[in-house]
Design a protein around this motif. Structure first.
Motif, PDB file in Angstrom:
ATOM      1  N   GLU A   1       0.834  -1.219   0.000  1.00 46.29           N
ATOM      2  CA  GLU A   1       0.000   0.000   0.000  1.00 46.29           C
ATOM      3  C   GLU A   1       0.863   1.260   0.000  1.00 46.29           C
ATOM      4  N   GLU A   2       1.791   1.346   0.937  1.00 43.24           N
ATOM      5  CA  GLU A   2       2.608   2.559   1.061  1.00 43.24           C
ATOM      6  C   GLU A   2       3.552   2.723  -0.133  1.00 43.24           C
ATOM      7  N   SER A   3       3.993   1.605  -0.704  1.00 44.48           N
ATOM      8  CA  SER A   3       4.825   1.673  -1.909  1.00 44.48           C
ATOM      9  C   SER A   3       4.047   2.277  -3.072  1.00 44.48           C
ATOM     10  N   LEU A   4       2.780   1.890  -3.200  1.00 43.18           N
ATOM     11  CA  LEU A   4       1.954   2.426  -4.277  1.00 43.18           C
ATOM     12  C   LEU A   4       1.662   3.908  -4.074  1.00 43.18           C
ATOM     13  N   TRP A   5       1.499   4.333  -2.830  1.00 38.86           N
ATOM     14  CA  TRP A   5       1.347   5.762  -2.563  1.00 38.86           C
ATOM     15  C   TRP A   5       2.603   6.515  -2.993  1.00 38.86           C
ATOM     16  N   GLY A   6       3.767   5.946  -2.678  1.00 38.07           N
ATOM     17  CA  GLY A   6       5.014   6.586  -3.080  1.00 38.07           C
ATOM     18  C   GLY A   6       5.162   6.662  -4.589  1.00 38.07           C
ATOM     19  N   VAL A   7       4.793   5.589  -5.276  1.00 37.01           N
ATOM     20  CA  VAL A   7       4.852   5.571  -6.746  1.00 37.01           C
ATOM     21  C   VAL A   7       3.887   6.593  -7.334  1.00 37.01           C
ATOM     22  N   SER A   8       2.695   6.693  -6.751  1.00 39.03           N
ATOM     23  CA  SER A   8       1.703   7.650  -7.246  1.00 39.03           C
ATOM     24  C   SER A   8       2.210   9.088  -7.088  1.00 39.03           C
ATOM     25  N   ALA A   9       2.825   9.372  -5.955  1.00 38.12           N
ATOM     26  CA  ALA A   9       3.380  10.713  -5.748  1.00 38.12           C
ATOM     27  C   ALA A   9       4.503  10.988  -6.737  1.00 38.12           C
ATOM     28  N   ALA A  10       5.321   9.970  -7.012  1.00 36.98           N
ATOM     29  CA  ALA A  10       6.399  10.142  -7.995  1.00 36.98           C
ATOM     30  C   ALA A  10       5.828  10.426  -9.381  1.00 36.98           C
ATOM     31  N   LEU A  11       4.743   9.732  -9.736  1.00 37.14           N
ATOM     32  CA  LEU A  11       4.096   9.982 -11.029  1.00 37.14           C
ATOM     33  C   LEU A  11       3.533  11.398 -11.090  1.00 37.14           C
ATOM     34  N   LEU A  12       2.985  11.866  -9.975  1.00 37.58           N
ATOM     35  CA  LEU A  12       2.475  13.239  -9.930  1.00 37.58           C
ATOM     36  C   LEU A  12       3.600  14.230 -10.206  1.00 37.58           C
ATOM     37  N   VAL A  13       4.753  14.010  -9.574  1.00 36.07           N
ATOM     38  CA  VAL A  13       5.896  14.906  -9.784  1.00 36.07           C
ATOM     39  C   VAL A  13       6.352  14.857 -11.238  1.00 36.07           C
ATOM     40  N   VAL A  14       6.419  13.662 -11.805  1.00 34.97           N
ATOM     41  CA  VAL A  14       6.823  13.522 -13.210  1.00 34.97           C
ATOM     42  C   VAL A  14       5.843  14.264 -14.115  1.00 34.97           C
ATOM     43  N   GLY A  15       4.529  14.120 -13.822  1.00 33.88           N
ATOM     44  CA  GLY A  15       3.529  14.812 -14.617  1.00 33.88           C
ATOM     45  C   GLY A  15       3.660  16.322 -14.507  1.00 33.88           C
ATOM     46  N   LEU A  16       3.920  16.826 -13.300  1.00 30.45           N
ATOM     47  CA  LEU A  16       4.094  18.268 -13.102  1.00 30.45           C
ATOM     48  C   LEU A  16       5.348  18.777 -13.806  1.00 30.45           C
TER      49      LEU A  16
ATOM     50  N   CYS B   1       6.203  20.349  -6.604  1.00 22.70           N
ATOM     51  CA  CYS B   1       7.177  19.296  -6.929  1.00 22.70           C
ATOM     52  C   CYS B   1       8.057  18.979  -5.725  1.00 22.70           C
ATOM     53  N   VAL B   2       8.493  20.022  -5.020  1.00 24.68           N
ATOM     54  CA  VAL B   2       9.326  19.812  -3.831  1.00 24.68           C
ATOM     55  C   VAL B   2       8.547  19.033  -2.773  1.00 24.68           C
ATOM     56  N   ALA B   3       7.280  19.425  -2.571  1.00 20.07           N
ATOM     57  CA  ALA B   3       6.444  18.695  -1.611  1.00 20.07           C
ATOM     58  C   ALA B   3       6.280  17.235  -2.026  1.00 20.07           C
ATOM     59  N   GLY B   4       6.078  17.010  -3.324  1.00 17.48           N
ATOM     60  CA  GLY B   4       5.929  15.646  -3.823  1.00 17.48           C
ATOM     61  C   GLY B   4       7.177  14.813  -3.638  1.00 17.48           C
ATOM     62  N   VAL B   5       8.334  15.407  -3.929  1.00 17.70           N
ATOM     63  CA  VAL B   5       9.606  14.692  -3.765  1.00 17.70           C
ATOM     64  C   VAL B   5       9.846  14.375  -2.284  1.00 17.70           C
ATOM     65  N   GLY B   6       9.536  15.351  -1.398  1.00 22.16           N
ATOM     66  CA  GLY B   6       9.681  15.107   0.033  1.00 22.16           C
ATOM     67  C   GLY B   6       8.808  13.959   0.502  1.00 22.16           C
TER      68      GLY B   6
ATOM     69  N   PHE C   1       9.397   6.068   1.073  1.00 21.69           N
ATOM     70  CA  PHE C   1      10.351   4.985   0.832  1.00 21.69           C
ATOM     71  C   PHE C   1      11.513   4.980   1.820  1.00 21.69           C
ATOM     72  N   GLY C   2      11.695   6.091   2.532  1.00 20.33           N
ATOM     73  CA  GLY C   2      12.781   6.139   3.512  1.00 20.33           C
ATOM     74  C   GLY C   2      12.347   5.825   4.925  1.00 20.33           C
ATOM     75  N   VAL C   3      11.057   6.036   5.234  1.00 22.64           N
ATOM     76  CA  VAL C   3      10.574   5.859   6.598  1.00 22.64           C
ATOM     77  C   VAL C   3       9.395   4.879   6.660  1.00 22.64           C
ATOM     78  N   ASP C   4       8.333   5.177   5.933  1.00 20.71           N
ATOM     79  CA  ASP C   4       7.083   4.440   6.093  1.00 20.71           C
ATOM     80  C   ASP C   4       7.172   2.993   5.603  1.00 20.71           C
ATOM     81  N   VAL C   5       7.611   2.808   4.370  1.00 20.89           N
ATOM     82  CA  VAL C   5       7.715   1.448   3.827  1.00 20.89           C
ATOM     83  C   VAL C   5       8.682   0.592   4.649  1.00 20.89           C
ATOM     84  N   PRO C   6       9.885   1.088   4.984  1.00 19.82           N
ATOM     85  CA  PRO C   6      10.778   0.277   5.829  1.00 19.82           C
ATOM     86  C   PRO C   6      10.180  -0.079   7.189  1.00 19.82           C
TER      87      PRO C   6
END
Length: 288
Positions: free
Chosen positions: A150-165, A184-189, A195-200
């Motif tokens: 679940e959390e990995s997919l949220w991270g991927v979705s946010a990354a796609l949002l940044v790519v789209g922006l 974009c900065v908010a999305g990258v954060g 992937f650095g805190v929640d998924v691990p």
């Protein structure tokens, strides 16, 4: 209730109350701006307002009645604090929030004729539908592997949002690019946090459960358990691991949801406008 847990809960409730007031002010402000916006622009913002309501009030509910899903922990002895209710509220709220992402990107992509931005906006919501399904699986069975996905997919979705922006960036009016950069900065954060805190964190919990041979529930058992069992706990040790993400999620994420109501109408760059204008005579000639 210990002083530390009571202070944290009181802070969540205070922020939730302020968030509701901010949403009500936003609704009033949008109503006042209606005459200044085109029908299309007002329609986009009206959707943002309605979707934001789902997220703001859903997060407020979860702030007043916090629930730690897998161990079935809550602060108050009530069916309203059961996991089945809390997760249902969370699902609706989260789908509203991610739809706000998609609409923001879709509006910008349409205004700038960005195909990558449009494609990204189409993918984000379906990904989170899958993520919510995985969340329900984790909550019902108590297997944290579902939360990892679940959390990995949220991270991927946010990354796609940044790519789209970023795809929209060169096609957007120069004056609006600083705001786009902030998103974009908010999305990258957010991606780095996931992937650095929640998924691990969820991965470590799943490994620990596997190492101890934890028995998991079936889906049917999980529905019954999540509907009928809740454990009241006021201990700091029980809530400590959830406090950081809940505090950020019920404050900063809600502020972003409200901010999306006020995003300016996307304006294409002058170069793009000139290109579109130059193509119109040729398009009309081809029709005839």
């Amino acid at each position: 209730m210990t002083i530390s847990v009571f202070s944290w809960w009181s802070l969540l409730c205070a922020v939730a109350g302020l968030n509701i007031l901010a949403w009500l002010w936003s609704a009033s402000a949008l109503n006042r701006r209606q005459g200044l916006l085109s029908a299309e622009a007002y329609g986009w913002r009206r959707w943002q307002l309605l979707l934001s309501a789902g997220y703001v009030f859903g997060c407020a509910y979860r702030s007043f009645l916090p629930v730690f899903d897998v161990p079935r922990l809550c602060l108050f002895d009530s069916w309203l604090s059961s996991v089945i209710v809390g997760r249902s509220v969370a699902t609706i709220a989260e789908l509203c929030f991610v739809t706000q992402w998609a609409l923001m990107l879709r509006e910008a992509a349409q205004a700038t004729r960005s195909t990558p931005g449009r494609l990204a906006s189409n993918v984000i919501v379906p990904l989170i539908v899958v993520a919510e399904t995985c969340s329900w699986y984790a909550v019902l069975t108590t297997a944290n592997l579902g939360h990892v996905i679940e959390e990995s997919l949220w991270g991927v979705s946010a990354a796609l949002l940044v790519v789209g922006l970023l795809a929209v960036w060169p096609r957007l009016a120069v004056a609006q690019r600083p705001l786009l950069a902030l998103w974009c900065v908010a999305g990258v954060g957010y991606v780095f946090y996931m992937f650095g805190v929640d998924v691990p964190m969820y991965w470590a919990r799943w490994l620990a459960d596997e190492a101890h041979g934890r028995p998991y529930l079936s889906l049917a058992q999980g529905v019954l358990d999540a509907s009928s069992r809740w454990v009241v706990s006021h201990r700091w040790a029980d809530w400590q691991s959830e406090m950081v993400w809940m505090s950020l999620y019920f404050s900063v994420a809600v502020w972003l949801s409200i901010a999306l109501i006020h995003v300016p109408t996307p304006a294409p760059a002058r170069a793009l406008l000139r290109l579109v204008a130059s193509r119109r005579p040729a398009e009309r000639a081809l029709r005839y």
